[in-house]
Every structure is written in C-alpha cells, then in structure tokens.
Design an enzyme around this catalytic site. Structure first.
Site, short mmCIF file in Angstrom:
data_model
loop_
_atom_site.label_atom_id
_atom_site.label_comp_id
_atom_site.label_asym_id
_atom_site.label_seq_id
_atom_site.Cartn_x
_atom_site.Cartn_y
_atom_site.Cartn_z
N HIS A 14 0.86 -1.20 0.00
CA HIS A 14 0.00 0.00 0.00
C HIS A 14 0.89 1.23 0.00
O HIS A 14 1.26 1.74 1.06
CB HIS A 14 -0.94 -0.03 1.23
CG HIS A 14 -1.96 1.06 1.25
ND1 HIS A 14 -3.17 0.93 1.91
CD2 HIS A 14 -1.98 2.30 0.70
CE1 HIS A 14 -3.86 2.04 1.77
NE2 HIS A 14 -3.16 2.89 1.04
N HIS A 16 1.30 4.85 -2.40
CA HIS A 16 0.96 5.71 -3.53
C HIS A 16 2.25 6.36 -3.98
O HIS A 16 2.86 7.11 -3.21
CB HIS A 16 -0.05 6.78 -3.10
CG HIS A 16 -1.31 6.18 -2.53
ND1 HIS A 16 -2.44 5.98 -3.28
CD2 HIS A 16 -1.61 5.72 -1.29
CE1 HIS A 16 -3.38 5.44 -2.53
NE2 HIS A 16 -2.91 5.25 -1.31
N HIS A 194 -9.53 0.96 -1.53
CA HIS A 194 -9.53 1.61 -0.22
C HIS A 194 -10.97 1.55 0.31
O HIS A 194 -11.91 1.91 -0.40
CB HIS A 194 -9.14 3.08 -0.33
CG HIS A 194 -7.68 3.33 -0.53
ND1 HIS A 194 -6.95 2.76 -1.54
CD2 HIS A 194 -6.80 4.10 0.18
CE1 HIS A 194 -5.69 3.17 -1.46
NE2 HIS A 194 -5.56 3.99 -0.43
N GLU A 197 -11.40 3.35 5.75
CA GLU A 197 -10.36 4.22 6.35
C GLU A 197 -11.12 5.29 7.14
O GLU A 197 -11.03 5.35 8.36
CB GLU A 197 -9.50 4.84 5.24
CG GLU A 197 -8.44 5.82 5.75
CD GLU A 197 -7.70 6.54 4.62
OE1 GLU A 197 -8.20 6.55 3.47
OE2 GLU A 197 -6.62 7.12 4.90
N ASP A 275 1.68 3.94 2.87
CA ASP A 275 0.66 4.82 2.25
C ASP A 275 1.31 5.97 1.47
O ASP A 275 1.47 5.87 0.26
CB ASP A 275 -0.32 5.34 3.32
CG ASP A 275 -1.71 5.62 2.76
OD1 ASP A 275 -1.95 5.34 1.57
OD2 ASP A 275 -2.56 6.12 3.52
N ASP A 276 1.63 7.06 2.16
CA ASP A 276 2.24 8.25 1.53
C ASP A 276 3.40 8.71 2.41
O ASP A 276 3.29 9.71 3.14
CB ASP A 276 1.19 9.37 1.41
CG ASP A 276 -0.01 8.91 0.60
OD1 ASP A 276 0.08 8.88 -0.64
OD2 ASP A 276 -1.05 8.55 1.21
#
Ligand code: HPA
Ligand code: ZN
Length: 338
Positions: A14, A16, A194, A197, A275-276
């Site tokens: 996961h 991005h 997703h 969340e 994630d980021d």
C-alpha cells in the site's frame, strides 16, 4: 527488536507513488519544469503537513503532484522510493499510481507509466526488488472517467497487475464503480480498493461483494461490525494497514489507540504499509517501529505481519514460499547471533 524490524525481509502493498514525493525532490522538479510552488523552502513545505483528516491531506497531495511533468520526473520519483526500499530490506512492492491526477492536467498516461515502469525495471535488475503496478481510480471523479482511464491504460496492460480505488472516501461508495471493476476483471486485472479508512463498514462490504476485491486497503473500521470481522477472518482477506497514515489523518488519536493488534489477535490478515511516506513521516521501517512501540507488539507479531505482507501479495505461490522461508532463515540467524 529494532534489529529484527530493520533486517527482516518485507513487502509493501500500500504505497501511492505520488505520496513518496519528498519536499527536496518537489523543489528540484519545480525548478526543472519551471513550476511555481506556494512554499519558499523545504522546511515550509514540511510545516504545511499538518492534517485534520483525509481531505486536508489530499488537497496538498494533489497540488504537490503538479511538479511531475516528464517521463524522467516519474522515473526519479519512483527510483528514489526504490533505493530507500532497498536500504530497508523491502524485497517486493505493489505500487499505486493515480493516472487521472496527471491526465487531468494534460500529462499523457504514456509519460506517467513509462517513467514509473522504467524505474521498477531498473530496481529489479540492480536490487532484485520485484514489483507490480496498480492503477487507482479517483473515486471523487465519475465512473465514466474511471472507464476512460482504464481504456487509455489497456495498451500498457502487460505492465499493470491490477486496479484500485482511492481519494476522498465518505460520500463516494464502492458501489459507484461496479462497472469499472467488472471491466478491469474482464481484462484479467486484480482488484483492490480503499475502504473503511474514514468510511463505514458498509463500504468494506461493498468492496467485497460488489467489486470482488482480493484485498482491502486500510479497512480499519471493520472492527465496528463483528459479522464483517468474521467474514474477513474466514476468507483470510488481507488488510493493508498504514499505521502512521492513520495517526497523521486522525483516524486514531495516537498509536496506542490503533486497533491493529486487536485485528491481528482476532485472526485478520493484517499487513503494515506506509501509504504516503513523504507526507506521513515514515517509510516501512518507521511504520513497523512506531506500531511495535505504540502497541507493544511481540517479536512473533512482527514476524507474522512481515509474513502476511508476502502472503497477501500478487506474487506466484512458489515465490511467496521462498520469501517465507527467507524470513524463517533470517529469524533463526538473528536468534543464533544474539
Ligand atoms: N486514502 C485515500 N486516498 C489516498 C490515500 C489514502 O490514504 N493516499 C493517497 N490517496
Ligand atoms: Zn492509500
């Protein structure tokens, strides 16, 4: 514990790629492409990364992606992430990218995919890191736009393993994208989304039953619905949990409140991901370390979570088995040396 977390072979499922854009590279690319940034320094950018929820992050994240314009920009972005993963003993990655973020401002999908793919190819060669690309539809845009994006990506079908669904969650339920996901499945693409969340458990049900996904990204709100937990356990449905992201976006107030350990103990197939990372303060090792500390995870928990990363990947079973074996070998070797 720290040595175990740093050295254990890991998989990231996961991530991005646009969320791995560090402020330093943002400035470099802004200069390269003659883009004006609303910040005067790297420090000022970092200071702007105070989020109150998912949307407050997405606004800044989409703005930052504006510096990505040429194939080499996407290459440099992806390469920087992969170098970092190599140093963190990450052996396999499955990377999200958001074509609509770029095509909507006039960048061709060819530019985006070619830059990312060339970096993945070089990392396979130089670092032995294996990888898959997952094309994400932005759920705040229409299903027509998602379908058009899928059509535009089909010439690159061989470089794409699956599709996903991201961006603003509440008010944009998975059911809106049933046709786009069905069309992707017709082309043999894997499906993830997703869900749960910020959105309710109902969105996780929809991702499972209407979209037919084989992983849920985030999914942390599943624990509000015991029937759903049972379903996730029974199907061994992977959740790609992103602990530092959840704290930064205020899904949980602090790490000690995170439900990751609870989900693991209930038998849910939990993985840890970043994630980021450029926006949320840490890559894979930082996420493992912060979660271990906040939830007092045992060495056995860490080994199980690392194994779940490979088990939940889209790699062929024999390759998964060889990664699981290398985790066992690493653990044994660690034990013998301490
Ligand atoms: N959620 C939804 N969309 C996103 C995220 C996220 O955590 N990161 C990047 N796009
Ligand atoms: Zn995400």
């Amino acid at each position: 514990m720290e040595k175990l977390i740093k050295g254990i072979p890991k998989a990231e499922l996961h991530l991005h790629i646009e969320g791995s854009l560090e402020p330093e590279l943002m400035f470099e690319l802004a200069e390269r492409n003659g883009v004006e940034l609303p910040y005067s320094s790297v420090e000022e950018v970092r200071q702007a990364y105070q989020f109150s929820d998912l949307q407050s992050f997405l606004d800044i994240y989409y703005a930052g992606a504006g510096v990505l314009q040429q194939t080499e920009d996407f290459y440099d972005l992806t390469w920087a992430y992969l170098e970092r993963m190599h140093s963190e003993h990450v052996r396999h990655v499955e990377i999200f990218f958001d074509p609509q973020t770029h095509t909507d401002r006039g960048i061709s999908i060819n530019t985006v995919i070619t830059g990312i793919y060339n970096a993945l190819d070089d990392a396979r060669e130089q670092f032995g890191i294996t990888s898959f690309l997952i094309l994400c539809f932005l759920r705040h845009l229409s299903e027509e736009s998602a379908l058009a994006t899928l059509e535009a990506a089909l010439p690159f079908r061989d470089w794409i393993e699956g599709i996903g669904l991201d961006s603003s969650e509440v008010g944009f339920p998975p059911e809106n994208f049933e046709r786009a996901f069905a069309r992707a499945a017709e082309n043999g693409l894997r499906k993830v989304a997703h869900a749960g969340e910020e959105g309710p458990p109902e969105y996780i049900w929809q991702a499972l039953d209407l979209l037919g996904v084989s992983r849920i990204d985030h999914g942390v709100r599943c624990t509000e619905d015991q029937k759903l937990v049972q379903r996730l356990v029974q199907k061994q449905m992977p959740l790609t949990v992103c602990p530092l992201s959840n704290i930064k976006l205020r899904v949980f107030d602090k790490m000690a409140d995170h439900n990751l350990k609870k989900m693991l103990d209930q038998g849910i197939r939990v993985t840890i991901n970043s994630d980021d990372p450029a926006y949320f303060g840490g890559y894979m090792i930082d996420n493992f370390l912060a979660t271990q500390k906040g939830l007092n995870l045992s060495e056995q928990d860490i080994v199980e979570i690392a194994k779940n990363g490979f088990r939940s990947s889209f790699l062929p079973q024999d390759i998964i088995d060889s990664h699981l074996k290398s985790i066992d070998e690493f653990v044994l070797q660690q034990r013998n040396s301490s």
